[in-house]
Design a protein around this motif. Structure first.
Motif, short mmCIF file in Angstrom:
data_model
loop_
_atom_site.label_atom_id
_atom_site.label_comp_id
_atom_site.label_asym_id
_atom_site.label_seq_id
_atom_site.Cartn_x
_atom_site.Cartn_y
_atom_site.Cartn_z
N ARG A 16 0.82 -1.22 0.00
CA ARG A 16 0.00 0.00 0.00
C ARG A 16 0.85 1.27 0.00
NH1 ARG A 16 -3.85 -1.73 -2.32
NH2 ARG A 16 -5.15 0.01 -1.64
N SER A 17 2.02 1.18 -0.64
CA SER A 17 2.91 2.34 -0.73
C SER A 17 2.97 2.92 -2.14
CB SER A 17 4.33 1.96 -0.27
OG SER A 17 4.35 1.67 1.11
N GLY A 18 1.98 2.63 -2.96
CA GLY A 18 1.88 3.25 -4.27
C GLY A 18 2.52 2.46 -5.40
N HIS A 19 2.74 1.14 -5.20
CA HIS A 19 3.37 0.36 -6.26
C HIS A 19 2.59 0.44 -7.57
CE1 HIS A 19 4.73 -3.01 -8.68
NE2 HIS A 19 3.46 -3.38 -8.73
N ARG A 20 1.29 0.15 -7.54
CA ARG A 20 0.53 0.13 -8.79
C ARG A 20 0.44 1.51 -9.42
NH1 ARG A 20 -5.06 0.21 -9.39
NH2 ARG A 20 -5.27 -0.18 -7.15
N PHE A 21 0.28 2.53 -8.59
CA PHE A 21 0.25 3.91 -9.06
C PHE A 21 1.51 4.22 -9.86
CE2 PHE A 21 0.46 8.58 -7.44
CZ PHE A 21 -0.10 9.05 -8.62
N LEU A 22 2.67 3.90 -9.30
CA LEU A 22 3.93 4.18 -9.97
C LEU A 22 4.13 3.27 -11.19
CD1 LEU A 22 6.66 5.61 -10.12
CD2 LEU A 22 7.53 3.97 -8.44
N ARG A 23 3.83 2.00 -11.02
CA ARG A 23 4.07 1.05 -12.12
C ARG A 23 3.26 1.41 -13.36
NH1 ARG A 23 0.88 -3.50 -13.11
NH2 ARG A 23 0.31 -3.69 -10.91
N VAL A 24 1.98 1.75 -13.17
CA VAL A 24 1.14 2.07 -14.32
C VAL A 24 1.68 3.30 -15.05
CG1 VAL A 24 -1.16 2.87 -15.01
CG2 VAL A 24 -0.91 0.95 -13.43
N MET A 25 2.14 4.29 -14.33
CA MET A 25 2.71 5.47 -14.98
C MET A 25 3.98 5.12 -15.74
SD MET A 25 2.00 8.66 -12.38
CE MET A 25 2.88 7.94 -10.98
N CYS A 26 4.81 4.25 -15.16
CA CYS A 26 6.01 3.81 -15.87
C CYS A 26 5.64 3.05 -17.14
CB CYS A 26 6.87 2.92 -14.97
SG CYS A 26 7.72 3.77 -13.62
N THR A 68 5.65 11.83 -1.42
CA THR A 68 6.30 12.58 -2.51
C THR A 68 5.73 12.17 -3.85
OG1 THR A 68 8.33 12.70 -1.20
CG2 THR A 68 8.51 13.16 -3.54
N LEU A 69 5.48 10.87 -4.03
CA LEU A 69 4.88 10.40 -5.27
C LEU A 69 3.52 11.05 -5.48
CD1 LEU A 69 4.88 8.37 -7.67
CD2 LEU A 69 3.87 6.70 -6.10
N TYR A 70 2.77 11.21 -4.41
CA TYR A 70 1.42 11.78 -4.50
C TYR A 70 1.47 13.30 -4.73
CZ TYR A 70 -3.34 13.06 -3.07
OH TYR A 70 -4.61 13.57 -3.02
#
Length: 232
Positions: free
Chosen positions: A14-24, A141-143
């Motif tokens: 729940r630390s934003g893995h999918r959020f970051l991965r999809v953008m990558c 920071t990602l958010y």
């Protein structure tokens, strides 16, 4: 274009893995081959160059991630209480935990012990000195600074061998924001699309003890990790 460097993504749940991965993936397209140690076969993992791993060995006290000389590490972490709340609700959502105060109180110390072990190893170099390539991303920071954070990650994945295209970067973020939901099974449901982050104070099992726990973590963990206190 340069090849992507084989990268393992140790991420606290729940630390934003999918959020970051999809953008990558939006930015890199089929150059990025995703794999998960939790769901994929050895053959699929051998082809992957972006590999998700929660390092659950730290939770279960079994062998954890072993460092490889041909691999770099993209680490994701989050404020411990926000991560614990989100992880608890994730497990409730999937029928793994009961949604009640007693279940939350039993879950919290286990989640915090796992979080400490994770950050000791991957963020604070306390388990062993990290001397392999590592790039760390805090959820906050990602958010709050998404494009700059994504640009740093893309530079890491490509070894700094190519310039980041600002227009493609913005498009990658915008495409993700249009469909981002909290849980994978909510994809395609526009009513579930997220527009803001959680507020821990709105959590149904919030109490003053969480502020005491946060105070206890501040000196050894929050401050060294650059994580601001959220409860005063």
């Amino acid at each position: 274009m340069s090849n992507l460097i084989r990268t393992v993504n140790p991420c606290y749940p729940r630390s934003g893995h999918r959020f970051l991965r999809v953008m990558c993936q939006n930015y890199l397209g089929d150059r990025m081959v995703f794999g998960s140690v939790h769901t994929d076969t050895d053959a699929e993992m051998a082809q992957a160059n972006y590999i998700k791993d929660h390092d659950f060995g730290l939770l279960h006290q079994t062998p954890d991630i072993r460092v490889r000389p041909d691999t770099q590490y993209l680490v994701q972490y989050r404020h411990p209480l926000e991560a614990a709340q989100s992880y608890f609700e994730f497990r409730v959502h999937h029928g793994q935990l009961s949604d009640d105060q007693e279940s939350w109180q039993a879950f919290l110390p286990v989640a915090l012990a796992y979080w400490k072990a994770f950050t000791d190893k991957w963020c604070l170099d306390r388990a062993a000195k990290i001397d392999w390539p590592v790039h760390r991303v805090a959820y906050g920071t990602l958010y709050s600074d998404t494009e700059a954070t994504l640009a740093g990650v893309l530079t890491f994945l490509t070894g700094g061998d190519e310039a980041i295209n600002p227009m493609c970067l913005t498009r990658a973020v915008e495409r993700s924001a249009l469909k981002f939901v909290r849980y994978v099974d909510d994809q395609g449901n526009a009513e579930k699309r997220l527009t803001k982050a959680r507020d821990l104070r709105d959590f149904r099992y919030f109490d003053d003890d969480l502020a005491r726990i946060e105070d206890g973590l501040a000196g050894d963990y929050l401050t060294p990790l650059g994580l601001p206190k959220i409860l005063g």
